[in-house]
Design an enzyme around this catalytic site. Structure first.
Site, mmCIF file in Angstrom:
data_model
loop_
_atom_site.group_PDB
_atom_site.id
_atom_site.type_symbol
_atom_site.label_atom_id
_atom_site.label_comp_id
_atom_site.label_asym_id
_atom_site.label_seq_id
_atom_site.Cartn_x
_atom_site.Cartn_y
_atom_site.Cartn_z
ATOM 1 N N PRO A 275 28.840 41.539 27.268
ATOM 2 C CA PRO A 275 29.092 40.656 28.390
ATOM 3 C C PRO A 275 30.081 39.540 28.351
ATOM 4 O O PRO A 275 30.288 39.048 27.519
ATOM 5 C CB PRO A 275 27.615 40.112 28.650
ATOM 6 C CG PRO A 275 27.296 39.873 27.489
ATOM 7 C CD PRO A 275 27.417 41.022 26.439
ATOM 8 N N CYS A 342 55.864 29.836 44.414
ATOM 9 C CA CYS A 342 56.704 30.533 45.446
ATOM 10 C C CYS A 342 56.642 31.878 45.424
ATOM 11 O O CYS A 342 57.367 32.754 44.901
ATOM 12 C CB CYS A 342 58.297 30.077 44.803
ATOM 13 S SG CYS A 342 58.734 28.523 44.696
HETATM 14 C C1 LIG Z 1 36.430 43.575 29.691
HETATM 15 C C2 LIG Z 1 35.495 44.302 28.666
HETATM 16 C C3 LIG Z 1 34.185 43.648 28.645
HETATM 17 C C4 LIG Z 1 33.705 42.587 29.663
HETATM 18 O O1 LIG Z 1 33.314 42.799 30.851
HETATM 19 P P1 LIG Z 1 32.810 41.929 31.683
HETATM 20 O O2 LIG Z 1 32.834 42.550 33.298
HETATM 21 O O3 LIG Z 1 33.489 40.546 31.787
HETATM 22 O O4 LIG Z 1 31.569 41.778 31.558
HETATM 23 C C5 LIG Z 1 33.330 44.295 27.886
HETATM 24 N N1 LIG Z 1 33.793 45.381 26.997
HETATM 25 C C6 LIG Z 1 35.240 45.823 27.113
HETATM 26 C C7 LIG Z 1 35.498 47.110 25.957
HETATM 27 C C8 LIG Z 1 35.976 45.293 27.849
HETATM 28 O O5 LIG Z 1 37.108 45.663 28.054
#
Ligand SMILES: *Cc1c(COP(=O)(O)O)cnc(C)c1O
Length: 417
Positions: A275, A342
């Site tokens: 997360p 801008c």
């Molecule tokens: C961006 C990403 C996350 C986190 O995503 P959230 O939507 O911020 O929880 C987790 N794992 C991978 C592989 C990601 O690219």
């Protein structure tokens, strides 16, 4: 859920009045609530307590040292996508053994650094990448645990820029090709232990059904992999859990766990979660000050001292952020809240109804903790903002506002040009 609250017209973060912070640091400034951050992490941890799991906080949502370090102290691991994030995660106190490394374009230098530091696992996105990791691990005489990221071809029903689990996205390995590829890697790439399956289907997902659909497909795949002799011991379900920006009603971690654990439990795997937004999104705001109120012919514009370089989500994703006054204000006006940059895309909110605003009024752009500072840039040669962490009735400046010297650091004009 968060600990930002209006009391008698003033916006407080835990036990600190946000305007008091601004008076010390200036604006724009990101303000984070430690308690909000910690409670989100702990709720997730609690929801999955019945199963072996590791929460690998996704650094790209917000990689500031105070945020990552606070989570490290609570026991979090890290999900990283670059050598820079590896550096930050380790520096903030996350042990290498709790770091998982994802991303479609890991370079040989990044792979070598991660192997030397001893990261827990690579999440591999293609066969050429698997071959590269195998080769470099061989050179270092190491054997490394890997998962392949599988693209389960489900639609997470989120913004098209942040949906990642459909077959036309660049991420992961098509689920129909995955079985053969896993088997090939297992047999031929001797410096890899192919022990995991990874998915990440998108971001700001509010309905759990897409996860369940993806996990049913993955569960079938894991059974086939085991049938073919692979010892699959971990399942990484990625991140993506949504938060409230305006009127969403995202699933809670408890509801999330309740719906997905019945699919995961029978597999007997250890669970990894990544997360990002869920942990930090509602734990931060961007505090800004009104520079001018411009009454146009057809519209009012409230011009603030933060810009799209500080928080790009409205410009990039047309994302909605609630905007509220951080100090008492009366009356009523309708306006676009815009920055000084801008670009017509430099806005935070359009046609918002707010109290009558004047110059020097403080405004808070809410839910700006995730993909806020971490996406900030120096466009228009603007200094990146300060960051403050609040805990109880104390606050700490955890990143100073950049200086003009910082803006030109490393630059030169060659002599004899
Ligand atoms: C961006 C990403 C996350 C986190 O995503 P959230 O939507 O911020 O929880 C987790 N794992 C991978 C592989 C990601 O690219």
């Amino acid at each position: 859920m968060h600990y930002f609250e209006i009391k008698k017209g003033w916006l407080w973060c835990e036990g600190v009045r946000t305007v008091d912070i601004a008076k010390k640091t200036g604006t724009p400034v990101y303000i984070y609530s430690h308690r909000t951050l910690a409670e989100h992490y702990l709720k997730m941890d609690e929801a999955f307590s019945a199963t072996e799991h590791l929460i690998c906080y996704s650094l790209k949502a917000n990689s500031s040292m105070a945020i990552v370090g606070s989570l490290a102290k609570l026991g979090a691991g890290a999900d990283i996508v670059s050598g820079g994030e590896l550096y930050r995660a380790l520096r903030a106190g996350i042990p290498a053994g709790k770091i998982v490394y994802a991303g479609v374009g890991k370079t040989p230098e990044e792979i070598e650094a991660a192997l030397r530091k001893g990261v827990a696992m690579f999440n591999i996105e293609s066969m050429p990448e698997a071959e590269a990791i195998n080769r470099i691990a061989g050179k270092l005489r190491k054997k490394v645990n890997v998962a392949f990221r599988v693209n389960p071809d489900v639609d997470a029903n989120t913004h098209h820029y942040i949906t990642t689990g459909k077959k036309e996205n660049k991420f992961g390995i098509n689920i129909n090709l995955a079985l053969n590829l896993f088997i090939k890697a297992h047999r031929k790439l001797n410096n890899l232990n192919v022990t995991g399956v990874h998915i990440h289907i998108g971001s700001q997902i509010t309905k759990i059904e897409a996860y369940v659909r993806a996990l049913l497909k993955i569960s079938a795949l894991i059974k086939k992999l085991r049938g073919a002799g692979l010892d699959i011991t971990s399942l990484n379900i990625g991140g993506g859990l949504g938060i409230i920006y305006s009127n969403e009603s995202p699933a809670t971690p408890a509801e999330f766990a309740e719906k997905i654990l019945p699919v995961i439990h029978p597999l007997g795997v250890s669970l990894i979660m990544e997360p990002g937004r869920f942990i930090v999104g509602n734990a931060g705001i961007l505090l800004t000050k009104v520079t001018y109120v411009k009454n146009g012919e057809s519209k009012n514009f409230v011009i603030v001292d933060a810009g799209m370089n500080d928080l790009i989500r409205p410009s990039l994703y047309d994302a909605y952020h609630n905007i509220i006054p951080a100090q008492p204000a009366s009356g009523k006006m309708k306006a676009d809240i815009v920055g000084p940059i801008c670009e017509s895309g430099d806005f935070f909110g359009k046609d918002r109804t707010l109290p009558s605003l004047k110059a020097d009024q403080y405004l808070a752009v809410m839910s700006a903790g995730a993909y806020g500072f971490s996406m900030a840039s120096n466009y228009n040669s603007r200094r990146k903002p300060a960051e403050v962490l609040v805990k109880g009735n104390k606050f700490f400046v955890v990143r100073k506002r950049e200086t003009y010297e910082d803006l030109a650091r490393g630059e030169c004009l060659p002599e004899n040009l």
